[in-house]
Design an enzyme around this catalytic site. Sequence first.
Site, PDB file in Angstrom:
ATOM      1  N   GLU A 123      66.632 -90.571  27.613  1.00 48.53           N
ATOM      2  CA  GLU A 123      67.852 -89.843  27.233  1.00 48.53           C
ATOM      3  C   GLU A 123      69.037 -90.765  26.966  1.00 48.53           C
ATOM      4  O   GLU A 123      69.874 -90.481  26.116  1.00 48.53           O
ATOM      5  CB  GLU A 123      68.227 -88.807  28.302  1.00 48.53           C
ATOM      6  CG  GLU A 123      67.434 -87.501  28.198  1.00 48.53           C
ATOM      7  CD  GLU A 123      66.076 -87.557  28.865  1.00 48.53           C
ATOM      8  OE1 GLU A 123      65.786 -88.577  29.527  1.00 48.53           O
ATOM      9  OE2 GLU A 123      65.290 -86.600  28.722  1.00 48.53           O
ATOM     10  N   HIS A 138      66.073 -76.851  35.528  1.00 48.05           N
ATOM     11  CA  HIS A 138      65.844 -76.555  34.110  1.00 48.05           C
ATOM     12  C   HIS A 138      66.546 -75.270  33.691  1.00 48.05           C
ATOM     13  O   HIS A 138      66.159 -74.656  32.699  1.00 48.05           O
ATOM     14  CB  HIS A 138      64.341 -76.413  33.817  1.00 48.05           C
ATOM     15  CG  HIS A 138      63.599 -77.715  33.750  1.00 48.05           C
ATOM     16  ND1 HIS A 138      63.391 -78.495  34.857  1.00 48.05           N
ATOM     17  CD2 HIS A 138      63.008 -78.369  32.716  1.00 48.05           C
ATOM     18  CE1 HIS A 138      62.696 -79.575  34.510  1.00 48.05           C
ATOM     19  NE2 HIS A 138      62.460 -79.528  33.217  1.00 48.05           N
TER      20      HIS A 138
END
Lengths: 343, 326
Positions: free
Chosen positions: B60, B129
């Site tokens: 990321e 999530h």
Amino acid sequence: MNRKGGTTAVTVQSANDDIGIEKRLELYRLQVEIRDCEKRAYDLFMQNLIKGTSHLSLGQEAIAAAFGVAMEKNDKSFCTYRGHAHTLARGVGMEKMLGELMLRDVGLMRGKGGSMHLTSVEHGVMGSYAIIGAHLPIACGSAWRAQYLGEPDVAVCFFGDGTTNIGAFHEALNFAAIWKLPVVFVCENNLYMEYTPIHEVIPVENPAGDRAGAYGLEKIVIDGNDADVVFRTARAAIEKARAGEGPSLIEALTYRHSGHSRADPAKYRPSGELEKWLERDPLKIYRARLEEHGVAGDTIAAIEAESKRKVDEATEVCKASPPAPVELLTTDVYADGGWAWRN
Amino acid sequence: MAELSYRDAVIRGIAQEMERDERVVMIGEDIAKAGGVFKATVGLYDRFGPRRVRDTPISEQAILGAAMGAAMTGLRPIAEIMFSDFIAVCFDYIANEFPKTRYMTNGQMGCPLVVRTGNGGGVRFGAQHSQSVENWSMMIPGLKVVAPSSPADVVGLMAAAIRDNDPVIFHEHKALYATKGEVPDGEIIDTLGTAKILKAGSDCTIVALAMMVPRSLEAAAILERDHGIKAEVVDLRSLVPLDTRTILGSVAKTGRLFTVEENPRLCGWGAEIASIVADEAFWDLDGPIVRITTPHIPLPAADHLEDLAIPSVDRIVARVSRVMNG
């Protein structure tokens, strides 16, 4: 600058030299100017004319200077908060740099960036990044753009040995390697991660060199205090990147003569270590090199005198410059030039 | 006019801009051949090729860093962070790098990129999530923050975000991907910083974002039918820029303000709006400003617990009706 005069005097003796006398004189000039400018920055700190902090790279001049000479005008450099040398090496004027350190209107960012955020887009100095390792992926992005648009520039990314332990280092190396990006990563291993010897925090001998293999890259560990060695390595890595053959990771061994920052007297260093490295001072090495190549003492002295004159002149310009204007406080937060986040 | 899913609207908005401008490129994990974990990039790889739609490793920091370096030097990248929770992994770029570039360099360079990310809960993915993280970005000077609720808004705001010269964090709501709505034909370009009044009303204002918009609309219908309360529903659409004019105008008309937030209560964006209204429209108010939020908890995975945590239609109806009738 009487560089041309010096060139004429020694061209014949250096005809077969792979570097050439013109570039050698440029390498010396840059190293001397970087040294003088940083020493002046230190003095200005002592006089309280520079505030905040500063990270000098006294003793590491050969790396910045050699890359500065090896890079083309359109190449992009990315450096860290220890970035005065890299900024000067791309051709940024001393008054712009010292002015920024003094947070004056004449500075590169008119005082909005400061010592740790030197940027000069017109010189390809694409920022000094003060978060360790952040700029390695950013340099990849610039290289990706060059690759995507078919532009010929190479991204050169400087960082210290301490950076090799952050995740972004590994993400960037992997990314650059798999995409074969035109980027050159340059680890300036000055033996200390801020205050801690790098060998206390890594399990390998060479923080960058020993990790290159993990990304399919060649191990390149060089003498970072010899500008000729750095220049040859830089030239080869940049050419390789420009030819579309992917990234390089270079570890240049060097030493910083002063502490990590203004606040650090560097008392953690074993006695004798600094003295040993002063013997290997890049300026000393290179002065001798010029003499070996037949450069006249007068030419060398003229380069040194010219550098001192430039630093003095820049200092006076900066002292006479007003502080950053108040209206800059709220400009350029957003692309419309302002700071409005609501209607 | 055609009915499109929120997911297909993402694809259409991106395709519209990629068609128009070759500088628009995409990077992210599994976005190319796989079409994205939420299938929100399906077909873009086939249409625009591997040069413009590129898969990355699970990295990321490299994704956002590379997007930034490309944006600074001339491209208009769209970077996907698969789940918005993962923004925490690369927050340096969101907090320290993108937004400060223009200011620190005194305008020498900017960072025109879009970070797309699957935001929000309601799909039983658990605490790592499912978060609504739009507040993380909202507090940082230099960023723009968008969170559309309908397919038409997705297309237009995506185009606006891609054309914007500032870094934009674009929150796509995971639980809305399958929802459908009418989308006008042809090129659509919306404007950031414009809230929409989706239902007019005279008794109170409900300000909502993303998944809380359809829930607030449903609640408003029930409030009107069962309680005789005419609520005006405002979809903020972007938090930065923030359309305070529409919010203040609505409160001036109704005299009451409710904010409905999916994110946890502490320092939620509703607090900022409450503060602005209290500062600037206090004399328009006929009662307290009320925030309806997720409690200050990580989200549980169990369906009945997650449903209890995130503001539901029933909870909005109950809270508004009690306060209005109280």
